[in-house]
Design an enzyme around this catalytic site. Structure first.
Site, mmCIF file in Angstrom:
data_model
loop_
_atom_site.group_PDB
_atom_site.id
_atom_site.type_symbol
_atom_site.label_atom_id
_atom_site.label_comp_id
_atom_site.label_asym_id
_atom_site.label_seq_id
_atom_site.Cartn_x
_atom_site.Cartn_y
_atom_site.Cartn_z
ATOM 1 C CB SER A 90 -4.494 164.631 79.869
ATOM 2 O OG SER A 90 -5.616 163.776 79.698
ATOM 3 C CG HIS A 127 -14.962 170.349 73.709
ATOM 4 N ND1 HIS A 127 -15.166 169.015 73.952
ATOM 5 C CD2 HIS A 127 -13.873 170.716 74.434
ATOM 6 C CE1 HIS A 127 -14.230 168.593 74.799
ATOM 7 N NE2 HIS A 127 -13.433 169.605 75.106
ATOM 8 C CG ASN A 150 -14.309 172.890 78.645
ATOM 9 O OD1 ASN A 150 -15.394 173.162 79.153
ATOM 10 N ND2 ASN A 150 -14.172 172.016 77.663
ATOM 11 N N GLY A 206 -9.374 163.877 78.829
ATOM 12 C CA GLY A 206 -9.942 163.211 79.999
ATOM 13 C C GLY A 206 -9.428 161.805 80.225
ATOM 14 C CD GLU A 224 -15.931 166.467 76.500
ATOM 15 O OE1 GLU A 224 -16.505 167.422 77.052
ATOM 16 O OE2 GLU A 224 -14.842 166.009 76.913
HETATM 17 P P1 PGA Z 1 -8.983 167.402 79.911
HETATM 18 O O1 PGA Z 1 -10.021 168.144 78.942
HETATM 19 O O2 PGA Z 1 -7.950 168.423 80.307
HETATM 20 O O3 PGA Z 1 -9.789 166.915 81.046
HETATM 21 O O4 PGA Z 1 -8.371 166.295 79.097
HETATM 22 C C1 PGA Z 1 -9.591 169.078 77.986
HETATM 23 C C2 PGA Z 1 -10.759 169.541 77.151
HETATM 24 O O5 PGA Z 1 -11.626 168.730 76.828
HETATM 25 O O6 PGA Z 1 -10.865 170.736 76.801
#
Ligand code: PGA
Length: 256
Positions: A214, A96, A10, A174, A98
Protein backbone atom coordinates in the site's frame (compact mmCIF):
# COMPACT_ATOMS: atom_id res chain seq x y z
CA UNK A 1 26.51 4.95 3.24
CA UNK A 2 23.93 6.54 0.96
CA UNK A 3 22.07 4.04 -1.20
CA UNK A 4 20.14 5.50 -4.08
CA UNK A 5 16.40 4.85 -4.05
CA UNK A 6 14.85 2.22 -6.33
CA UNK A 7 11.14 2.39 -7.17
CA UNK A 8 9.54 -0.60 -8.86
CA UNK A 9 5.98 -1.00 -10.09
CA UNK A 10 4.40 -4.45 -9.94
CA UNK A 11 1.51 -4.39 -12.39
CA UNK A 12 0.34 -7.85 -11.28
CA UNK A 13 -2.35 -9.31 -13.58
CA UNK A 14 -3.38 -5.99 -15.07
CA UNK A 15 -3.25 -4.41 -18.53
CA UNK A 16 -3.84 -5.78 -21.98
CA UNK A 17 -1.16 -4.90 -24.51
CA UNK A 18 -2.86 -1.72 -25.68
CA UNK A 19 -3.43 -0.60 -22.08
CA UNK A 20 0.17 -1.47 -21.21
CA UNK A 21 1.46 0.56 -24.13
CA UNK A 22 -0.53 3.55 -22.97
CA UNK A 23 0.53 3.31 -19.32
CA UNK A 24 4.21 2.79 -20.19
CA UNK A 25 4.10 5.81 -22.48
CA UNK A 26 2.53 7.99 -19.80
CA UNK A 27 5.07 6.88 -17.19
CA UNK A 28 7.92 7.57 -19.59
CA UNK A 29 6.66 11.06 -20.33
CA UNK A 30 6.19 11.92 -16.67
CA UNK A 31 9.66 10.78 -15.62
CA UNK A 32 11.96 12.34 -18.23
CA UNK A 33 13.46 14.61 -15.53
CA UNK A 34 14.44 11.74 -13.20
CA UNK A 35 18.19 11.33 -12.84
CA UNK A 36 19.03 9.60 -9.60
CA UNK A 37 16.15 7.27 -8.81
CA UNK A 38 16.24 3.84 -10.38
CA UNK A 39 12.86 3.09 -11.97
CA UNK A 40 11.60 -0.39 -12.83
CA UNK A 41 8.24 -1.40 -14.26
CA UNK A 42 7.05 -5.01 -14.16
CA UNK A 43 4.17 -5.65 -16.56
CA UNK A 44 2.69 -9.11 -17.15
CA UNK A 45 4.69 -11.47 -19.40
CA UNK A 46 2.44 -10.78 -22.37
CA UNK A 47 3.25 -7.06 -22.36
CA UNK A 48 7.00 -7.22 -21.73
CA UNK A 49 8.09 -6.75 -25.35
CA UNK A 50 5.48 -4.08 -26.02
CA UNK A 51 6.54 -2.10 -22.96
CA UNK A 52 10.22 -2.56 -23.76
CA UNK A 53 9.77 -0.82 -27.11
CA UNK A 54 8.36 2.20 -25.26
CA UNK A 55 11.00 2.49 -22.55
CA UNK A 56 14.17 1.16 -24.18
CA UNK A 57 15.62 4.64 -24.80
CA UNK A 58 14.56 5.96 -21.39
CA UNK A 59 15.95 5.49 -17.88
CA UNK A 60 13.17 3.07 -17.00
CA UNK A 61 14.12 -0.59 -16.57
CA UNK A 62 11.95 -3.55 -17.41
CA UNK A 63 11.17 -6.35 -14.96
CA UNK A 64 9.04 -9.50 -14.96
CA UNK A 65 6.89 -10.77 -12.11
CA UNK A 66 7.95 -14.41 -12.00
CA UNK A 67 9.95 -17.05 -13.89
CA UNK A 68 10.74 -20.77 -13.86
CA UNK A 69 14.22 -22.01 -12.96
CA UNK A 70 14.74 -24.52 -15.80
CA UNK A 71 16.40 -23.33 -19.04
CA UNK A 72 13.88 -24.91 -21.39
CA UNK A 73 11.89 -28.10 -21.82
CA UNK A 74 8.48 -29.67 -21.43
CA UNK A 75 7.09 -27.25 -18.83
CA UNK A 76 3.87 -26.08 -20.38
CA UNK A 77 2.98 -22.54 -19.46
CA UNK A 78 6.31 -21.67 -17.87
CA UNK A 79 8.78 -18.94 -18.84
CA UNK A 80 12.56 -19.17 -18.43
CA UNK A 81 15.06 -16.52 -17.36
CA UNK A 82 16.60 -16.55 -20.85
CA UNK A 83 13.21 -15.85 -22.40
CA UNK A 84 12.70 -12.90 -20.08
CA UNK A 85 16.14 -11.56 -20.86
CA UNK A 86 15.31 -11.74 -24.58
CA UNK A 87 12.36 -9.34 -24.10
CA UNK A 88 14.68 -6.66 -22.71
CA UNK A 89 13.95 -7.35 -19.04
CA UNK A 90 16.75 -6.73 -16.52
CA UNK A 91 14.83 -7.56 -13.35
CA UNK A 92 12.48 -10.24 -12.09
CA UNK A 93 10.31 -10.28 -8.98
CA UNK A 94 10.76 -13.59 -7.18
CA UNK A 95 8.72 -15.09 -4.35
CA UNK A 96 6.01 -12.44 -4.18
CA UNK A 97 3.60 -13.36 -1.37
CA UNK A 98 0.83 -13.91 -3.92
CA UNK A 99 3.04 -16.51 -5.61
CA UNK A 100 3.80 -18.12 -2.26
CA UNK A 101 0.14 -18.00 -1.17
CA UNK A 102 -1.70 -19.02 -4.37
CA UNK A 103 0.90 -20.91 -6.39
CA UNK A 104 2.74 -22.93 -3.79
CA UNK A 105 6.12 -21.19 -3.92
CA UNK A 106 8.47 -22.04 -1.09
CA UNK A 107 11.85 -20.81 0.12
CA UNK A 108 13.41 -23.66 -1.88
CA UNK A 109 11.75 -22.73 -5.18
CA UNK A 110 12.55 -19.07 -4.53
CA UNK A 111 16.22 -20.01 -4.10
CA UNK A 112 16.23 -22.01 -7.35
CA UNK A 113 14.67 -19.10 -9.21
CA UNK A 114 17.11 -16.61 -7.72
CA UNK A 115 20.05 -18.73 -8.87
CA UNK A 116 18.64 -19.19 -12.39
CA UNK A 117 17.91 -15.46 -12.67
CA UNK A 118 21.46 -14.53 -11.67
CA UNK A 119 22.98 -17.09 -14.05
CA UNK A 120 21.08 -15.44 -16.89
CA UNK A 121 21.98 -11.87 -16.00
CA UNK A 122 18.61 -10.97 -14.49
CA UNK A 123 18.48 -9.08 -11.20
CA UNK A 124 16.08 -10.66 -8.72
CA UNK A 125 13.77 -8.61 -6.50
CA UNK A 126 13.19 -11.11 -3.70
CA UNK A 127 10.01 -10.62 -1.67
CA UNK A 128 9.69 -11.55 1.98
CA UNK A 129 7.09 -10.71 4.61
CA UNK A 130 4.89 -12.03 7.39
CA UNK A 131 1.15 -12.61 7.68
CA UNK A 132 -1.02 -10.73 10.16
CA UNK A 133 -1.19 -13.79 12.44
CA UNK A 134 2.58 -14.09 12.44
CA UNK A 135 2.95 -10.41 13.32
CA UNK A 136 0.43 -10.79 16.14
CA UNK A 137 2.32 -13.82 17.42
CA UNK A 138 5.48 -11.71 17.46
CA UNK A 139 7.34 -14.02 15.09
CA UNK A 140 7.87 -11.53 12.23
CA UNK A 141 11.66 -11.56 12.51
CA UNK A 142 11.85 -15.37 12.65
CA UNK A 143 9.56 -15.70 9.62
CA UNK A 144 11.44 -13.12 7.58
CA UNK A 145 14.78 -14.58 8.73
CA UNK A 146 13.82 -18.02 7.42
CA UNK A 147 12.75 -16.52 4.08
CA UNK A 148 15.99 -14.54 3.80
CA UNK A 149 18.23 -17.50 4.65
CA UNK A 150 16.26 -19.71 2.27
CA UNK A 151 16.45 -17.26 -0.62
CA UNK A 152 20.19 -16.64 -0.13
CA UNK A 153 21.29 -20.27 0.31
CA UNK A 154 24.49 -20.83 -1.73
CA UNK A 155 24.40 -17.38 -3.29
CA UNK A 156 27.89 -15.99 -3.92
CA UNK A 157 28.90 -12.73 -2.30
CA UNK A 158 29.65 -11.12 -5.67
CA UNK A 159 26.08 -11.77 -6.79
CA UNK A 160 24.66 -9.79 -3.90
CA UNK A 161 25.18 -6.48 -5.70
CA UNK A 162 22.62 -7.67 -8.26
CA UNK A 163 19.93 -8.55 -5.75
CA UNK A 164 17.17 -6.38 -4.30
CA UNK A 165 15.08 -7.45 -1.31
CA UNK A 166 11.50 -6.25 -0.90
CA UNK A 167 9.98 -6.42 2.56
CA UNK A 168 6.25 -6.72 2.06
CA UNK A 169 4.14 -7.44 5.11
CA UNK A 170 1.29 -9.52 3.68
CA UNK A 171 -1.32 -7.72 5.78
CA UNK A 172 -0.35 -4.45 4.10
CA UNK A 173 -0.55 -5.65 0.48
CA UNK A 174 -3.54 -4.32 -1.39
CA UNK A 175 -5.35 -3.65 1.86
CA UNK A 176 -4.74 0.06 2.20
CA UNK A 177 -3.08 -0.71 5.56
CA UNK A 178 0.52 0.40 5.46
CA UNK A 179 3.13 -0.57 7.99
CA UNK A 180 4.09 2.56 9.91
CA UNK A 181 7.52 3.86 8.92
CA UNK A 182 8.77 2.66 12.32
CA UNK A 183 7.33 -0.85 11.90
CA UNK A 184 8.86 -1.13 8.44
CA UNK A 185 12.21 0.34 9.51
CA UNK A 186 12.51 -2.15 12.35
CA UNK A 187 12.21 -5.11 9.97
CA UNK A 188 14.45 -3.51 7.33
CA UNK A 189 17.20 -2.98 9.90
CA UNK A 190 16.85 -6.62 11.00
CA UNK A 191 17.08 -7.82 7.40
CA UNK A 192 20.27 -5.82 6.97
CA UNK A 193 21.68 -7.44 10.12
CA UNK A 194 20.75 -10.89 8.82
CA UNK A 195 22.56 -10.18 5.56
CA UNK A 196 25.60 -8.93 7.49
CA UNK A 197 25.62 -12.24 9.38
CA UNK A 198 25.25 -14.29 6.20
CA UNK A 199 27.84 -12.27 4.23
CA UNK A 200 29.48 -9.20 5.75
CA UNK A 201 28.86 -5.54 6.61
CA UNK A 202 29.85 -4.23 3.19
CA UNK A 203 27.33 -6.46 1.43
CA UNK A 204 24.66 -5.56 3.98
CA UNK A 205 25.33 -1.83 3.72
CA UNK A 206 25.02 -1.78 -0.05
CA UNK A 207 21.93 -4.01 -0.30
CA UNK A 208 18.80 -2.26 -1.57
CA UNK A 209 15.83 -3.15 0.65
CA UNK A 210 12.50 -1.92 -0.69
CA UNK A 211 9.29 -1.67 1.27
CA UNK A 212 6.04 -2.85 -0.32
CA UNK A 213 2.44 -2.80 0.84
CA UNK A 214 0.00 0.00 0.00
CA UNK A 215 2.73 2.51 -0.87
CA UNK A 216 1.15 5.64 -2.32
CA UNK A 217 2.12 9.27 -2.85
CA UNK A 218 0.67 10.16 0.59
CA UNK A 219 2.93 7.81 2.56
CA UNK A 220 5.97 7.46 0.29
CA UNK A 221 7.98 10.27 1.83
CA UNK A 222 7.75 9.08 5.42
CA UNK A 223 8.57 5.49 4.45
CA UNK A 224 11.43 6.35 2.09
CA UNK A 225 12.99 8.72 4.64
CA UNK A 226 13.79 5.85 6.97
CA UNK A 227 17.43 4.90 7.29
CA UNK A 228 17.09 1.34 6.00
CA UNK A 229 14.25 1.77 3.49
CA UNK A 230 15.86 2.17 0.08
CA UNK A 231 12.89 2.06 -2.21
CA UNK A 232 9.40 0.82 -2.79
CA UNK A 233 7.72 -2.04 -4.61
CA UNK A 234 4.42 -0.50 -5.57
CA UNK A 235 1.29 -2.43 -6.57
CA UNK A 236 -2.03 -0.59 -6.81
CA UNK A 237 -0.54 2.91 -7.06
CA UNK A 238 1.65 1.94 -10.03
CA UNK A 239 -1.33 1.30 -12.30
CA UNK A 240 -1.86 5.02 -12.77
CA UNK A 241 0.94 7.08 -14.26
CA UNK A 242 0.12 10.05 -12.00
CA UNK A 243 0.46 8.25 -8.70
CA UNK A 244 3.46 6.15 -9.79
CA UNK A 245 5.35 9.16 -11.10
CA UNK A 246 4.50 11.13 -7.92
CA UNK A 247 6.14 8.39 -5.84
CA UNK A 248 9.17 8.50 -8.15
CA UNK A 249 9.42 12.27 -7.80
CA UNK A 250 9.23 12.02 -4.01
CA UNK A 251 12.11 9.52 -4.17
CA UNK A 252 14.09 11.81 -6.49
CA UNK A 253 13.79 14.68 -3.98
CA UNK A 254 15.10 12.41 -1.23
CA UNK A 255 17.93 11.21 -3.48
CA UNK A 256 19.32 14.73 -3.82
P1 PGA B 1 0.11 -2.86 -3.14
O1 PGA B 1 0.97 -4.11 -3.64
O2 PGA B 1 0.96 -1.63 -3.31
O3 PGA B 1 -1.10 -2.85 -3.99
O4 PGA B 1 -0.19 -3.11 -1.68
C1 PGA B 1 2.35 -4.20 -3.37
C2 PGA B 1 2.88 -5.52 -3.87
O5 PGA B 1 2.20 -6.53 -3.75
O6 PGA B 1 4.01 -5.59 -4.41
Amino acid sequence: MKRSIVIAGNWKMHKTNSEALQLANQIRMKTTDIQKTRMIICPPFTALSVVYEVIKDSAIHLGAQNMFWEKEGAYTGEISAGMLKSTGADYVIIGHSERRQYFGETDETVNKKVKAALENGLKPIICVGETLEQREENITIQVVGKQIRGAFADIAEEDMQNIIVAYEPIWAIGTGKTATPEQAEEVHAEIRKMVADLFNDTVAESLIIQYGGSVKPENAQSLLSQQDIDGALVGGACLKADSFSSIIHIAEELNK
